[in-house]
Write an enzyme that holds these catalytic residues in place. Sequence first.
Site, PDB file in Angstrom:
ATOM      1  N   GLY A 263       0.774  -1.376   0.143  1.00  0.00           N
ATOM      2  CA  GLY A 263      -0.026   0.088   0.028  1.00  0.00           C
ATOM      3  C   GLY A 263       0.663   1.262  -0.012  1.00  0.00           C
TER       4      GLY A 263
ATOM      5  N   ARG B 100     -12.174  -5.132  -8.209  1.00  0.00           N
ATOM      6  CA  ARG B 100     -12.737  -3.982  -8.481  1.00  0.00           C
ATOM      7  C   ARG B 100     -13.258  -4.293  -9.873  1.00  0.00           C
ATOM      8  NH1 ARG B 100      -8.958   1.211  -9.670  1.00  0.00           N
ATOM      9  NH2 ARG B 100      -8.131  -0.201 -10.980  1.00  0.00           N
TER      10      ARG B 100
ATOM     11  N   HIS C 243      -0.911  -4.823  13.003  1.00  0.00           N
ATOM     12  CA  HIS C 243      -0.331  -4.782  11.835  1.00  0.00           C
ATOM     13  C   HIS C 243       0.906  -5.366  11.445  1.00  0.00           C
ATOM     14  CE1 HIS C 243      -0.608  -1.591   8.302  1.00  0.00           C
ATOM     15  NE2 HIS C 243      -0.298  -2.812   7.905  1.00  0.00           N
TER      16      HIS C 243
END
Length: 312
Positions: free
Chosen positions: A71, A168, A274
């Site tokens: 990311g 997507r 995380h």
Amino acid sequence: MTQDVWMPIPPEEIKGLPEGLDYSFWDGGAFPGDPADCAVYVVPYMKPLEVRTRPLERMTGLRVIQTLTAGVDDITANLSLVAPGVQLCNARGVHDTSTAELALTLTLASLRGIPGFVRAQEEGRWQGEFRPALADRNVLILGYGAIGSAIEDRLAPFEVERVTRVARSGRTTARGVVHPLTELPQLLPEADVVILATPLTDETRGLVDAAFLARMKDGALLVNIARGPVVDTDALLSEVESGRLTAALDVTDPEPLPPGHPLWRAPGVLITPHVGGPSSAFRPRAERLLVDQLTRFVNHEPLRHVVLTTGA
């Protein structure tokens, strides 16, 4: 033209780096040289945002920003500090193995009730119970890129009933159909486990809202190894506190999760801080990426994993 490279791994520890570049180790301390001379900036890994972005506005000769994360939303939010014409590259592939492992770990630990057994062990209690298995479950992977595919690799031996892939845009792969995001509302009610592996974008921010969660079947498990803001925290709290859903979260919103936040003690919620990427699998894959990218840079070949070029 500047040829300095700043990297958060000591260059002498990386085999195969190409000649013709001036390498400096920088992991957030004092600058190793003039930032204006830096051509390739490898962003320090697992450092606060203010550290990672601190040299950017002084890097006037910059040509490439290479992150060591998949990311890049934190960097894209600070591109006003960067001159035009700089290529931003992510670390696609570096974290697939480690993050997919954690996704499977969180899924299995949550389904089999491992947190409760750990608490019972700490109290010296022998307390068995009947728990759901991963076998025969329907698993939906939302965000079917490299990490999503790696998660499916690891699900294969566990006799899951079905894997539903959502991205997507729809497409067909060797494994089968990848459904477009528009079909998600019809697919959610069939999933026993929903694993979030999507990047954080304007489209995915808050995607997992009250309506999304309401479509999940009673007793379903939500696993988030993507980004915290993909999930509406208040909506998730409402569902887990009612006992209708459970969750396993490696990322949260806010993050870090502050002391006293209700997610810490919400029933049926497993939280890790995380840690999807940082494992022993990270370093060798990061080094291979850097050697490949810098070799391409020296040879004036197209770089891999270019997310955008500033000012384009």
